[in-house]
Design an enzyme around this catalytic site. Sequence first.
Site, short mmCIF file in Angstrom:
data_model
loop_
_atom_site.label_atom_id
_atom_site.label_comp_id
_atom_site.label_asym_id
_atom_site.label_seq_id
_atom_site.Cartn_x
_atom_site.Cartn_y
_atom_site.Cartn_z
N ASP A 203 0.83 -1.20 0.00
CA ASP A 203 0.00 0.00 0.00
C ASP A 203 0.88 1.26 0.00
O ASP A 203 1.89 1.31 0.69
CB ASP A 203 -0.86 -0.03 1.28
CG ASP A 203 -1.97 0.99 1.28
OD1 ASP A 203 -2.92 0.83 0.50
OD2 ASP A 203 -1.90 1.95 2.08
N GLU A 266 1.93 -0.17 -4.83
CA GLU A 266 0.90 0.82 -5.20
C GLU A 266 1.58 2.19 -5.26
O GLU A 266 2.01 2.71 -4.24
CB GLU A 266 -0.23 0.85 -4.17
CG GLU A 266 -1.37 1.76 -4.65
CD GLU A 266 -2.17 2.44 -3.56
OE1 GLU A 266 -3.27 2.92 -3.84
OE2 GLU A 266 -1.67 2.53 -2.41
N ASP A 328 -10.21 2.02 -5.28
CA ASP A 328 -10.13 3.46 -5.02
C ASP A 328 -10.61 4.30 -6.20
O ASP A 328 -10.60 5.53 -6.12
CB ASP A 328 -8.66 3.86 -4.74
CG ASP A 328 -8.12 3.22 -3.48
OD1 ASP A 328 -8.90 3.04 -2.52
OD2 ASP A 328 -6.93 2.88 -3.46
#
Length: 537
Positions: A203, A266, A328
């Site tokens: 992340d 990410e 997202d």
Amino acid sequence: MAQEKFLWWQQDVIYQIYPRSFQDTNGDGIGDLKGIIQKLDYLSWLGIDVIWLSPVYPSPMKDFGYDISNYTDVHPVFGSMEDFELLVARIHALGMKLILDLVPNHTSDEHPWFIESRSSRDNAKRNWYIWVDPREDGSAPNNWLSVFGGDAWQWDEHTRQYYYHAFLKEQPDLNWRNPQVQQAMLNVMRFWLDKGVDGFRVDVMWHMIKDSQLRDNPPNPDYTELQPDYNKLLPVYSTDQPEVHDIVRLMRNLVDSYGKKVIIGEIYLPIEKLVVYYGVNNLGAHLPFNFQLLTLPWQATQIATAIDLYEGALPVNGWPNWVLGNHDQQRIASRVGMHQARVAAMLLLTLRGTPTIYYGEEISMMDVPIEKEQIQDPQGLNMPGKNLSRDPARTPMPWDASDFGGFSNATPWLPLGRNYKRVNVQVQQNDPYSMLSFYRKLIQIRKKEPALRIGNYRPVHSDHQLISYTREWEEEKFLVVLNLTHAVSYFDPPHVQINGTIVASTHNELEGMYVNGAIYLGGDEGILVKLNDISSL
Ligand code: NOJ
């Protein structure tokens, strides 16, 4: 390079599951691990090789699992550690792989590390987070903003310092300059690798290290009111610092010691900065996520140029990857429309590089409108009026036409799309013209044809409507022609000899058709042509 030299994460198709919304088995309206186990046969039928799970760890759920209060357990809402172990075993028995979401940048404020850290200035874990004195006038140490709106610094009255949080104030950022933090997170990775997981999606990798002097971020001259508040500044000091690559390297060394694992980062950065995350000698992230297809306008020349620039910017032996959506972002079928979503699927599954499918893309799930009172996502709640909630892209998977789409027998945590009786897995499995049948076909061809999995990429021609390219491996060559508009288009570039058979098309009727010379494409049409003569084009 010989075919066997390519690794699983280069050849496989990845599928992202947002566990809250995949399949509920215990009637609480929230998906769980047993539900995922139940659906493994479906994923295997579809041709999925790798599953990436969004977080399933204990969490107060302020950011739906991206606020972790225990890195080495499973949240009871998703099940137990036994369920997790069974999931790993079943996935592996089907010849598939499992990637976990690792959220190393921040914890929940309910994580024991933070509870200790905030307890006093001389606590042994004080320096595990980013605590800073106020400026002389009592204000925050600098101007940094939170991605979720408002200030990124939270005042702690008890110890009279600020702590930094790039996201919610309930998600304090860890201090990755502290070797104890580094070791603690490597231990978390060991814990899951010992359980047999095949890698991690890391992340917000580009957030992990901040400027050591905490300098102010400069204003963004292109900011407009409709954008998230965070865009007011350019995050040049709060993200993408050079030292982050040392951290990525540490993680990489660890996973390499477990054999052929993968690290996916990410990272939302322009391509020239993104590719740095492959690391020196490709010893950084195996796959820094390439989000261009979800950030660029859906316009043929721009997309064609972006593909070529990306191909050109990759380091030697750096492996590409492509994504159309995630939890997202707006869903692809909502962003470009149902018809273009088929073209997008063909692009995703014929480009060179590892594709990641977001759950529901394969049945052309669209964003679901969520009533104001039902909004759950903090990003939407904190910046009302900007339509920034991510809930619409996180709604339950419709499996069939029964109540709640077969997702649950209780009211789900977010509503299903209103059309779930028509748009669901069962209906589409029985329809050769459906998006699901189309995805499956493309995945199966990709599995069969090394040219599509690992073959080289060469752009052929693009204009304001079309993108075209070839993929080639040894004696096989394919041509892909995609019409990114709704209008009829015409493919007849000078000096190009085409001679082959259409093996897949957004419109089934074209399949099996012989092409020789110019090609007319209908609006929203894309074709995959197996060329007869590999020396042509
Ligand atoms: C990125 C995740 O994808 C997103 O869902 C989350 O809100 C932020 N990181 C904060 O963890």
